[in-house]
Design a protein around this motif. Sequence first.
Motif, PDB file in Angstrom:
ATOM      1  N   SER A 218       0.825  -1.211   0.000  1.00  0.00           N
ATOM      2  CA  SER A 218       0.000   0.000   0.000  1.00  0.00           C
ATOM      3  C   SER A 218       0.854   1.254   0.000  1.00  0.00           C
ATOM      4  O   SER A 218       0.443   2.294  -0.529  1.00  0.00           O
ATOM      5  N   MET A 219       2.051   1.185   0.578  1.00  0.00           N
ATOM      6  CA  MET A 219       2.935   2.349   0.618  1.00  0.00           C
ATOM      7  C   MET A 219       3.606   2.601  -0.725  1.00  0.00           C
ATOM      8  O   MET A 219       3.761   3.752  -1.138  1.00  0.00           O
ATOM      9  N   ILE A 220       4.013   1.535  -1.418  1.00  0.00           N
ATOM     10  CA  ILE A 220       4.743   1.743  -2.671  1.00  0.00           C
ATOM     11  C   ILE A 220       3.822   2.162  -3.811  1.00  0.00           C
ATOM     12  O   ILE A 220       4.301   2.568  -4.871  1.00  0.00           O
ATOM     13  N   LYS A 221       2.504   2.070  -3.613  1.00  0.00           N
ATOM     14  CA  LYS A 221       1.597   2.565  -4.653  1.00  0.00           C
ATOM     15  C   LYS A 221       1.679   4.080  -4.767  1.00  0.00           C
ATOM     16  O   LYS A 221       1.326   4.652  -5.800  1.00  0.00           O
ATOM     17  N   ILE A 222       2.137   4.738  -3.701  1.00  0.00           N
ATOM     18  CA  ILE A 222       2.315   6.193  -3.736  1.00  0.00           C
ATOM     19  C   ILE A 222       3.735   6.535  -4.181  1.00  0.00           C
ATOM     20  O   ILE A 222       3.944   7.249  -5.154  1.00  0.00           O
ATOM     21  N   ALA A 223       4.702   6.011  -3.461  1.00  0.00           N
ATOM     22  CA  ALA A 223       6.115   6.220  -3.813  1.00  0.00           C
ATOM     23  C   ALA A 223       6.967   5.268  -2.994  1.00  0.00           C
ATOM     24  O   ALA A 223       6.600   4.910  -1.879  1.00  0.00           O
ATOM     25  N   VAL A 224       8.111   4.899  -3.551  1.00  0.00           N
ATOM     26  CA  VAL A 224       9.043   4.039  -2.820  1.00  0.00           C
ATOM     27  C   VAL A 224       9.972   4.940  -2.015  1.00  0.00           C
ATOM     28  O   VAL A 224      10.999   5.402  -2.494  1.00  0.00           O
ATOM     29  N   THR A 225       9.593   5.214  -0.767  1.00  0.00           N
ATOM     30  CA  THR A 225      10.375   6.084   0.095  1.00  0.00           C
ATOM     31  C   THR A 225      11.430   5.264   0.829  1.00  0.00           C
ATOM     32  O   THR A 225      11.343   4.035   0.898  1.00  0.00           O
ATOM     33  N   PRO A 226      12.432   5.928   1.406  1.00  0.00           N
ATOM     34  CA  PRO A 226      13.422   5.189   2.199  1.00  0.00           C
ATOM     35  C   PRO A 226      12.817   4.434   3.376  1.00  0.00           C
ATOM     36  O   PRO A 226      13.421   3.474   3.863  1.00  0.00           O
ATOM     37  N   GLU A 227      11.623   4.833   3.852  1.00  0.00           N
ATOM     38  CA  GLU A 227      10.969   4.072   4.917  1.00  0.00           C
ATOM     39  C   GLU A 227      10.595   2.674   4.423  1.00  0.00           C
ATOM     40  O   GLU A 227      10.716   1.691   5.161  1.00  0.00           O
ATOM     41  N   VAL A 228      10.136   2.591   3.175  1.00  0.00           N
ATOM     42  CA  VAL A 228       9.843   1.283   2.577  1.00  0.00           C
ATOM     43  C   VAL A 228      11.130   0.467   2.462  1.00  0.00           C
ATOM     44  O   VAL A 228      11.149  -0.740   2.731  1.00  0.00           O
ATOM     45  N   ASN A 229      12.213   1.132   2.067  1.00  0.00           N
ATOM     46  CA  ASN A 229      13.495   0.438   1.987  1.00  0.00           C
ATOM     47  C   ASN A 229      13.931  -0.072   3.360  1.00  0.00           C
ATOM     48  O   ASN A 229      14.482  -1.165   3.480  1.00  0.00           O
ATOM     49  N   ALA A 230      13.675   0.731   4.398  1.00  0.00           N
ATOM     50  CA  ALA A 230      14.086   0.348   5.748  1.00  0.00           C
ATOM     51  C   ALA A 230      13.330  -0.883   6.230  1.00  0.00           C
ATOM     52  O   ALA A 230      13.933  -1.835   6.739  1.00  0.00           O
ATOM     53  N   VAL A 231      12.019  -0.893   6.078  1.00  0.00           N
ATOM     54  CA  VAL A 231      11.245  -2.052   6.534  1.00  0.00           C
ATOM     55  C   VAL A 231      11.547  -3.269   5.670  1.00  0.00           C
ATOM     56  O   VAL A 231      11.578  -4.404   6.163  1.00  0.00           O
ATOM     57  N   SER A 232      11.805  -3.057   4.384  1.00  0.00           N
ATOM     58  CA  SER A 232      12.187  -4.171   3.506  1.00  0.00           C
ATOM     59  C   SER A 232      13.533  -4.751   3.920  1.00  0.00           C
ATOM     60  O   SER A 232      13.737  -5.978   3.885  1.00  0.00           O
ATOM     61  N   THR A 233      14.462  -3.887   4.329  1.00  0.00           N
ATOM     62  CA  THR A 233      15.769  -4.346   4.789  1.00  0.00           C
ATOM     63  C   THR A 233      15.648  -5.188   6.044  1.00  0.00           C
ATOM     64  O   THR A 233      16.275  -6.248   6.177  1.00  0.00           O
ATOM     65  N   LEU A 234      14.825  -4.743   6.998  1.00  0.00           N
ATOM     66  CA  LEU A 234      14.626  -5.496   8.229  1.00  0.00           C
ATOM     67  C   LEU A 234      13.969  -6.846   7.949  1.00  0.00           C
ATOM     68  O   LEU A 234      14.367  -7.874   8.516  1.00  0.00           O
ATOM     69  N   LEU A 235      12.965  -6.843   7.073  1.00  0.00           N
ATOM     70  CA  LEU A 235      12.287  -8.087   6.719  1.00  0.00           C
ATOM     71  C   LEU A 235      13.243  -9.037   6.001  1.00  0.00           C
ATOM     72  O   LEU A 235      13.259 -10.248   6.260  1.00  0.00           O
ATOM     73  N   MET A 236      14.051  -8.482   5.111  1.00  0.00           N
ATOM     74  CA  MET A 236      15.028  -9.291   4.381  1.00  0.00           C
ATOM     75  C   MET A 236      16.050  -9.891   5.340  1.00  0.00           C
ATOM     76  O   MET A 236      16.395 -11.077   5.245  1.00  0.00           O
ATOM     77  N   GLY A 237      16.526  -9.081   6.283  1.00  0.00           N
ATOM     78  CA  GLY A 237      17.505  -9.570   7.239  1.00  0.00           C
ATOM     79  C   GLY A 237      16.963 -10.685   8.109  1.00  0.00           C
ATOM     80  O   GLY A 237      17.636 -11.689   8.340  1.00  0.00           O
ATOM     81  N   MET A 238      15.720 -10.522   8.592  1.00  0.00           N
ATOM     82  CA  MET A 238      15.125 -11.556   9.424  1.00  0.00           C
ATOM     83  C   MET A 238      14.920 -12.842   8.636  1.00  0.00           C
ATOM     84  O   MET A 238      15.175 -13.947   9.139  1.00  0.00           O
ATOM     85  N   THR A 239      14.487 -12.724   7.392  1.00  0.00           N
ATOM     86  CA  THR A 239      14.286 -13.898   6.551  1.00  0.00           C
ATOM     87  C   THR A 239      15.594 -14.630   6.297  1.00  0.00           C
ATOM     88  O   THR A 239      15.662 -15.867   6.391  1.00  0.00           O
ATOM     89  N   LEU A 240      16.665 -13.890   6.016  1.00  0.00           N
ATOM     90  CA  LEU A 240      17.960 -14.515   5.771  1.00  0.00           C
ATOM     91  C   LEU A 240      18.484 -15.223   7.016  1.00  0.00           C
ATOM     92  O   LEU A 240      19.050 -16.322   6.932  1.00  0.00           O
ATOM     93  N   VAL A 241      18.284 -14.608   8.179  1.00  0.00           N
ATOM     94  CA  VAL A 241      18.738 -15.227   9.428  1.00  0.00           C
ATOM     95  C   VAL A 241      18.013 -16.553   9.658  1.00  0.00           C
ATOM     96  O   VAL A 241      18.630 -17.562  10.016  1.00  0.00           O
TER      97      VAL A 241
END
Length: 256
Positions: A218-241
């Motif tokens: 829902s957030m990226i439908k407006i714009a891909v802000t660094p906040e989206v990048n931040a939550v994606s990074t955290l999700l990616m890190g947890m998944t990799l761990v």
Amino acid sequence: MRKCSIGLGIASLAVYAFLYVPLVIVVVYSFNDSKLNAEWVGFTFDWYRTLLHDDAMLEAAGNSLSIALVSSAVATILGTMAGFAMHRYKSRLLQIMVLTPIAIPEILMGVSLLIFFVMLNMTLGLVSITLAHIAFSLGFVAIVVRSRLSGMDESLPEAARDCGATPWQAFRMVTLPLIMPGVIAGALMAFTLSIDDFVITFFTAGANASTLPLQIYSMIKIAVTPEVNAVSTLLMGMTLVLIIIASKISPNALRS
């Protein structure tokens, strides 16, 4: 031969770059001191601080975590039972029933579950999402457990039975400890699949339920802000761990 090896190496590097460079960009730009991702402005942790005060994102993360915990726990129990049955009885019909949710496309799985819930007149929400996640992650746990059972010495539970143990005692005291690494690896895999699933969740969520992947969408439908990048990074890190932990616990879990 050498030219072929060089060409293969270049092709491999190109493929890996195509897969991983976008992920690296997401991580790097989560520290970008700008509201847009058009250019690098400076280094900051502000977007991670913003996440801690984003009520909608925190609620979605809480929903994703609770759904993943419940669905992975139930899927682990049912998947362990299914894996044991697949190993014991060698039934082709049972294998088809357990493994079909893995083989079919996610969009088909999502539509099928949506129609099923509508036929039951069930209100779409966290409960329907949890049931859907159990349905598609159960098969992954069953594969891991069956793989672990295939490498187990069958004479051990038989020896326990010869010593007077009941079937349940032989399973609880001999078989289960031996396959526990596979069970744990399957649980971690089910948790990982649940917490970052989007397609099936999208069809079974309803209007009032939100998970982390749905909130990001829902957030990226407006714009891909660094906040989206931040939550994606955290999700990616947890998944990799979780994937690394699962691979360390049961390195041959996905080999049949």
